[in-house]
Design an enzyme around this catalytic site. Structure first.
Site, short mmCIF file in Angstrom:
data_model
loop_
_atom_site.label_atom_id
_atom_site.label_comp_id
_atom_site.label_asym_id
_atom_site.label_seq_id
_atom_site.Cartn_x
_atom_site.Cartn_y
_atom_site.Cartn_z
N LYS A 1 -7.23 -35.61 7.60
CA LYS A 1 -5.96 -35.12 8.15
C LYS A 1 -4.86 -35.07 7.09
CE LYS A 1 -6.91 -35.38 13.01
NZ LYS A 1 -6.82 -36.07 14.29
N ARG B 1 -14.08 -40.50 14.79
CA ARG B 1 -14.42 -39.07 14.77
C ARG B 1 -14.22 -38.55 13.34
NH1 ARG B 1 -11.73 -34.26 15.09
NH2 ARG B 1 -12.74 -32.57 16.24
C1 8Y7 Z 1 -8.85 -35.14 17.14
C2 8Y7 Z 1 -9.65 -34.55 18.12
C3 8Y7 Z 1 -9.05 -33.07 16.65
C4 8Y7 Z 1 -8.55 -36.53 17.28
C5 8Y7 Z 1 -9.88 -36.51 19.30
C6 8Y7 Z 1 -8.87 -32.37 13.36
C7 8Y7 Z 1 -10.49 -32.25 18.56
C8 8Y7 Z 1 -8.05 -31.78 14.41
N1 8Y7 Z 1 -8.51 -34.21 16.21
N2 8Y7 Z 1 -10.15 -35.21 19.19
N3 8Y7 Z 1 -9.77 -33.24 17.80
N4 8Y7 Z 1 -9.09 -37.17 18.38
N5 8Y7 Z 1 -10.34 -37.22 20.34
O1 8Y7 Z 1 -8.26 -32.53 12.26
O2 8Y7 Z 1 -7.84 -37.16 16.50
O3 8Y7 Z 1 -10.03 -32.67 13.50
S1 8Y7 Z 1 -8.92 -31.48 15.91
#
Ligand code: 8Y7
Length: 371
Positions: free
Chosen positions: A305, A340
């Site tokens: 990020k 994640r």
């Molecule tokens: C997150 C996410 C994204 C997160 C959860 C990226 C879909 C942006 N970020 N889902 N999604 N938590 N639960 O940089 O922080 O991956 S998208």
């Protein structure tokens, strides 16, 4: 003005025996805490802050104003709650050690791996298989980029991107989470074999999502974003990032429970990078252990990020592995249950070594306090 209480762990321990008195195991993880900040807010103003050791907590909770007592007792119980595993079809994801969720972006414009998989289902499936082999417990499939300024995706395009991939992954027995805000995609995705709903709008984007999620019986990830569900990157207006996100997640948890989503099916996520400044994201990462007081498993997504770029000479997304691992380790140290990430192989290796260190601490009785 309403008063709120917060019990924030402030002294973390490697093992229960390394602290005098009882260290408390946070959320059934491999992380213990021995001292806590007991914080009271009136509206957005902190009116008291006291440090309390675990052995002294019963007294401190008893001395609180009656209106705060029940909430404080609930948080104290929540901090020590052991979470049931997530059931994903034939797969069981245990939450007693950090688990890695690998990201599979079926989007043309994702900032990390946009477009790589969209035109070639076999390459996408190979990438998913490689993540599994590297130790991912769950694969998160998404067809709508939620990065700032990403182009809107129609429902039919999102379905076309996501459903065939879910079918392929389900056929090889993967635990699948579905990154979507649309109830029609949730429904088609679960029917195709997905197990978990990961909704970055916390089921607010479409009122039917809440109803659908409750009826489906699937685990849901509810993520914090301060704006309305159409603009997840709108700036937040925070008095205190950690406490405000805590209140927001508590409210969304309660909305989900009231809609009939089972308590063991609610995973909470502070939403790193969504409507937060760099300083706010850093403060939030430093406060992660507070969120155990919500009584639910915790998911953290900080991989690649922007905050990492901001702290490293604007390194582009593909050059953010070191920072991603640093943030993953911070989340593990806070007892986060699910990480994640994009870089599964490296993060799983980090988690296994982290786990080895914790196992060693559990059997290191030279730390034992005297008497
Ligand atoms: C997150 C996410 C994204 C997160 C959860 C990226 C879909 C942006 N970020 N889902 N999604 N938590 N639960 O940089 O922080 O991956 S998208």
């Amino acid at each position: 003005m309403t008063r709120n209480i917060y019990i924030r762990p402030i002294a973390l321990a490697l093992s229960p025996q390394s602290e005098e008195g009882e260290a408390v195991r946070l959320g059934g993880s491999m992380v213990w805490a021995s001292r806590f900040a007991l914080i009271v807010r009136e509206g957005t103003r902190i009116i008291s802050r006291e440090r309390v050791g675990s052995a002294d907590m019963a007294r401190a909770l008893g001395a609180l104003p009656a209106e705060l007592g029940a909430a404080a007792e609930a948080q104290w119980a929540n901090l020590r709650k052991v979470h049931a595993p997530l059931q994903c079809g034939a797969r069981t994801v245990r939450l007693d050690q950090p688990q890695v969720m690998g990201i599979l972006n079926m989007t043309p414009d994702s900032f990390s791996d946009g477009g790589r998989f969209l035109d070639n289902a076999q390459i996408a499936q190979d990438h998913a298989a490689a993540m599994l082999e590297a130790g991912a417990a769950i694969i998160d499939v998404g067809g709508e980029s939620t990065r700032p300024g990403a182009a809107a995706v129609s429902e039919s395009d999102e379905l076309k991107r996501v459903v065939p991939m879910v079918e392929r992954l389900a056929a090889i027995g993967v635990a699948i989470s579905l990154d979507t805000r649309r109830p029609a995609v949730m429904e088609a995705g679960l029917a195709a074999g997905a197990h978990i709903i990961n909704d970055v709008s916390a089921l607010r984007y479409d009122p039917r999502s809440l109803e659908f999620a409750a009826a489906s019986g699937a685990p849901v990830v509810l993520m914090h974003a301060p704006g309305n569900a159409d603009d997840l990157h709108a700036d937040g207006d925070y008095a205190d990032i950690a406490l405000d996100v805590f209140d927001w997640l508590a409210a969304q948890r309660d909305v989900a429970l009231a809609a009939g989503i089972a308590p063991h099916n609610i995973v909470l996520d502070p939403g790193v990078g969504f409507g937060k400044t760099i300083a706010q994201n850093l403060a939030l990462m430093n406060a992660l252990e507070l969120f155990h007081a919500l009584g639910q498993p915790l998911l953290v997504g900080a991989s690649r990020k922007r905050m990492i770029g901001a702290l490293s000479n604007e390194a582009p997304p593909h050059e953010r592995l070191g920072g991603s691992l640093t943030l993953a380790l911070r989340a593990m140290d806070a007892g986060a249950h699910i990480l994640r990430v994009h870089d599964v192989r490296e993060t799983v290796q980090a988690a296994r070594v982290w786990r080895g260190l914790r196992d060693a601490a559990l059997t290191d009785f030279s730390q034992l306090a005297e008497g």
